[in-house]
Motif scaffolding. Structure first.
Motif, short mmCIF file in Angstrom:
data_model
loop_
_atom_site.label_atom_id
_atom_site.label_comp_id
_atom_site.label_asym_id
_atom_site.label_seq_id
_atom_site.Cartn_x
_atom_site.Cartn_y
_atom_site.Cartn_z
N ARG A 265 0.82 -1.21 0.00
CA ARG A 265 0.00 0.00 0.00
C ARG A 265 0.86 1.26 0.00
NH1 ARG A 265 -2.10 -3.55 3.35
NH2 ARG A 265 -1.67 -2.42 5.27
N ILE A 266 1.81 1.28 -0.95
CA ILE A 266 2.67 2.45 -1.14
C ILE A 266 1.96 3.42 -2.08
CG2 ILE A 266 4.95 3.23 -1.88
CD1 ILE A 266 4.97 1.27 0.51
N LEU A 267 1.94 4.69 -1.74
CA LEU A 267 1.31 5.69 -2.61
C LEU A 267 2.17 5.92 -3.84
CD1 LEU A 267 -0.17 8.49 -0.32
CD2 LEU A 267 -1.38 7.13 -2.04
N GLY A 268 1.59 5.68 -5.02
CA GLY A 268 2.34 5.86 -6.26
C GLY A 268 2.44 7.30 -6.71
N ASN A 269 1.54 8.15 -6.26
CA ASN A 269 1.56 9.56 -6.67
C ASN A 269 1.47 10.48 -5.45
OD1 ASN A 269 -1.12 8.82 -6.18
ND2 ASN A 269 -1.93 10.39 -7.58
N SER A 270 2.28 10.20 -4.45
CA SER A 270 2.24 10.99 -3.22
C SER A 270 2.58 12.46 -3.50
CB SER A 270 3.20 10.41 -2.18
OG SER A 270 4.52 10.33 -2.69
N ASP A 271 3.45 12.72 -4.50
CA ASP A 271 3.79 14.12 -4.81
C ASP A 271 2.56 14.90 -5.27
OD1 ASP A 271 6.39 13.65 -4.11
OD2 ASP A 271 7.13 13.43 -6.16
#
Length: 582
Positions: free
Chosen positions: A417-423
Motif C-alpha cells: 500500500r505504497i502511494l504511487g503519486n504521493s507528490d
C-alpha cells in the motif's frame, strides 16, 4: 403592595430568561466535548485504584454481568461533579465518564424497580425479583468498552491455587471472559495474578525457530512453582481458558509444601508483568491490542507504573513500542528478558500474566454494525500514554494541521500500500492556505517522535495501514481520512476513530493497483483527494469558535473575520461584511 402588570411581566420574562439560560448551561455541559468530562474524571481517578471490589457479582460473560449495575449518581450530582472537575470522585478508574448520562438501570432504580441482585444474590425487599437487562445502546457499549467490561471480569474471578498455610504461601487467581467474536472459536480472554510464585528460569527455554510465530518460550516441568494447593477450578479452567503463550507455563506448574523447599535464589519485590507480545508487535495496530489490554489489566489490578516492571516473555526484537510499555505502564525498573535472570530461581511477590492480544477490544468484530463511540477505556489508555510522555496538556492547533502518513518499502519488509503519486497529493495540500501539514514516515521514527507529530495534528491522512492507529493520540477533536485501495474492506481504523471519539472520512480509490512482488502501489485521483481533504479541513476549522467557515482554500476576507488569529493571508485585507444588508 401588589405588583403592577408591567412589574409582573418583567418578573415573568426574567424567570423565563433564567430558566432558558440554565437549560442552555445544562444542555451545553451534556453535549460538550467528551474529552473535558473524561479529563475531569481521569484527573480525579489518579492514582489507579483496584477494581476487583466488583467481584461480588457472579456472572461470567459480558452480557450477564452488564445487567448487574451499581446505581449511578443522580444526574444533578453527576453534572455537579463534572463541572467541578470531579475533584472528589470516588469512582474507580474503569468508570470514565459513565456518571454523566444515567443508564437505564439508574432510571429503573428511580422508579423503584429492581436493578439486579444484592451482594447475597437476592433482590432487595420490595423491589421485585427481576433484573433489568441492558437492551439500550448505552449499556451495550458500556458492557464492551466501559465499566461493564471491568464488572464482567470481576464476576469471573477464579481461585486456581489456594495458599497452603506455610511461610511465603502462594496463590493464583485468574479472570476470563469471551468477547463476541471469540465464542464461535471457543477462545477466551484471560489474565492472572499470582502471589509468592517461583519461576525457575533454568527451565524457561528460548525457541530454536526464527519464525515470528514461534518466538515464544518453552517451559520444562517445574518452571513455575508455589506453596499452594490447586483447587477444583483449576481442572475446569484449564486448558481451554489459558491464553496461547500462558498455557505451557501454567501446565508446567508444580506444587511445593513450602517456598523454601524450592531453594529460590532471590526475591523480586516489585510487581512484575509477564508480557508475551503479539507476533506482529512491530505493527502499530497489533501492538495497540497489547497496549490497551495492558491498560485494562493495570487498571483492574490497581497497578501503578511507578511500582511495576515488565518482563518481555518472548524473543521478538524490542521495536519502538517498548518505550510505551516502560514509560506508561512499567517504569519501576528497566524492561527485562528471561535471559537476564541467568537461570536463577526467583520468588515473585506479585506476578501478573498479561492479557494477550488475541483477546482484545481493538478487534472491529467486537460489534457489527459499528454503533459504539468514544470508549472510556480507549480514552483512558490515551490519557495514560500521553501523560507518560508529557503530551497530555497540549493545546489544540490554532488552524487545521495535517499529519500525512507515508509508507515506504524497506529492505527488512516488503511493505504494501505504497502511494504511487504521493507528490500529486502533497501538491493538493500545498494549494491550501491557513493550514499546516507535515508528511511523515512514522515507521522510521522513535515512538516519542511519532507521538509528538500526531498529538499536534487534528487531521490524520493515510492509506489503510497500521500507522492510522495513531488516531487515538491526535488532538482532542480530530478527523481521520483513510484512503482505501480497491481490494481492502477492513474497518479497523473506522472502528478506532469511533472509539477514540474522532471523526472519520473514508475515501476509496478506483485507480488500478500495480504490484512489486507481494507489495502493491496505490494511486489516488488527485482531484477526488482534493474534495475529500476539503471536507476534512472544513470540519477541522469548525473545532473552535472561529468564523473562517471554509475548506482547503480560504478567502482572506473570511479569514480576516477571525481577529484573534494572525493569519499571514489577512494582512491589509478588509474582513467580509457581517452587517445585515436589508
Amino acid at each position: 403592595m401588589p405588583a403592577s402588570r408591567g412589574e409582573r411581566r418583567a418578573t415573568g420574562w426574567g424567570g423565563l430568561c433564567f430558566a432558558f439560560l440554565a437549560g442552555v448551561a445544562v444542555h451545553s455541559l451534556l453535549i460538550s466535548s467528551p474529552l473535558r468530562l473524561t479529563q475531569a474524571v481521569l484527573k480525579a481517578a489518579e492514582p489507579p485504584r483496584d477494581l476487583r471490589d466488583l467481584g461480588s457479582l457472579k456472572q461470567s460473560t459480558v452480557e450477564s454481568a452488564a445487567g448487574v449495575r451499581r446505581p449511578e449518581d443522580s444526574l444533578p450530582d453527576a453534572l455537579k461533579s463534572a463541572s467541578e472537575g470531579a475533584a472528589k470522585s470516588s469512582e474507580p478508574v474503569g468508570k470514565l465518564g459513565g456518571g454523566v448520562r444515567p443508564s437505564r438501570q439508574h432510571v429503573e432504580a428511580q422508579k423503584g424497580h429492581a436493578v439486579g441482585p444484592t451482594e447475597e444474590g437476592k433482590a432487595e425487599p420490595g423491589l421485585g425479583a427481576a433484573s433489568v437487562p441492558p437492551h439500550d445502546l448505552h449499556d451495550e457499549c458500556d458492557a464492551m468498552f466501559g465499566d461493564g467490561l471491568f464488572e464482567a471480569f470481576a464476576a469471573s474471578e477464579a481461585e486456581l491455587c489456594r495458599p497452603n498455610g506455610s511461610e511465603d504461601a502462594a496463590s493464583l487467581r485468574c479472570w476470563s471472559l469471551q468477547h463476541p467474536y471469540q465464542r464461535q472459536r471457543g477462545r477466551w480472554s484471560t489474565f492472572c495474578e499470582g502471589r509468592n510464585l517461583i519461576v525457575d528460569f533454568s527451565r524457561v527455554h528460548e525457541p530454536r525457530s526464527a519464525t515470528k510465530t514461534r518466538k515464544y518460550h518453552t517451559f520444562a516441568q517445574g518452571s513455575l512453582q508455589g506453596a499452594c494447593r490447586r483447587t477444583a477450578e483449576w481442572t475446569t479452567f484449564s486448558p481451554s481458558r489459558w491464553m496461547n503463550h500462558m498455557r505451557p507455563q501454567m501446565e508446567s506448574f508444580q506444587e511445593v509444601s513450602r517456598a523454601g523447599e524450592a531453594a529460590y535464589a532471590e526475591v523480586e519485590e516489585t510487581t512484575t508483568i509477564l508480557m508475551a507480545r503479539d507476533e506482529d508487535c512491530e505493527n502499530t495496530f497489533h501492538s495497540a491490542a497489547d497496549h490497551i489490554n495492558l491498560y485494562i489489566v493495570s487498571r483492574f489490578l490497581g497497578l501503578s507504573p511507578a511500582s511495576t516492571r515488565a518482563l518481555l516473555f518472548d524473543t521478538h526484537p524490542d521495536y519502538p513500542y517498548v518505550d510505551l510499555i516502560h514509560d506508561a505502564f512499567a517504569a519501576a525498573k528497566p524492561l527485562a528478558r528471561a535471559a537476564d535472570f541467568g537461570g536463577a530461581k526467583v520468588l515473585f511477590r506479585r506476578l501478573v500474566w498479561h492479557l494477550e492480544s488475541p483477546g482484545s477490544i481493538v478487534n472491529p468484530s467486537m460489534m457489527d454494525p459499528l454503533r459504539c463511540t468514544d470508549s472510556p477505556i480507549w480514552n483512558g489508555f490515551r490519557a495514560q500514554v500521553l501523560q507518560a510522555f508529557n503530551l497530555w496538556n497540549v493545546p489544540p492547533p490554532q488552524k487545521p494541521t495535517v499529519a500525512f502518513i507515508l509508507r515506504n518499502r524497506v529492505p527488512q519488509k516488503n511493505l504494501g500500500r505504497i502511494l504511487g503519486n504521493s507528490d500529486d497529493l502533497l501538491r493538493v495540500l500545498e494549494s491550501g492556505n491557513a493550514l499546516d501539514f507535515k508528511a511523515v514516515d512514522l515507521a522510521s521514527m522513535p515512538f516519542k517522535e511519532q507521538l509528538a507529530v500526531v498529538r499536534h495534528a487534528n487531521i490524520l491522512v493515510g492509506v489503510h495501514g497500521a500507522g492510522l492507529m495513531h488516531v487515538i493520540f491526535t488532538a482532542e477533536e480530530a478527523v481521520l481520512l483513510e484512503i482505501h485501495p480497491p481490494y481492502r474492506l477492513d474497518r479497523h481504523f473506522r472502528f478506532a476513530a469511533r472509539l477514540s471519539g474522532k471523526l472519520y472520512l473514508p475515501m476509496r480509490t478506483t485507480q488500478p493497483v500495480t504490484c512489486r512482488g507481494t507489495s502493491d502501489t496505490v494511486t489516488v485521483d488527485a482531484e477526488e483527494f482534493r474534495h475529500v481533504v476539503d471536507a476534512a479541513v472544513r470540519l477541522a476549522r469548525s473545532f473552535d469558535s472561529g468564523h473562517a467557515e471554509c475548506g482547503l482554500y480560504c478567502n482572506p476576507r473570511l479569514l480576516a473575520l477571525d481577529k484573534a488569529r494572525s493569519y499571514n493571508e489577512t494582512v491589509g485585507v478588509a474582513p467580509l461584511s457581517t452587517k445585515f444588508p436589508c
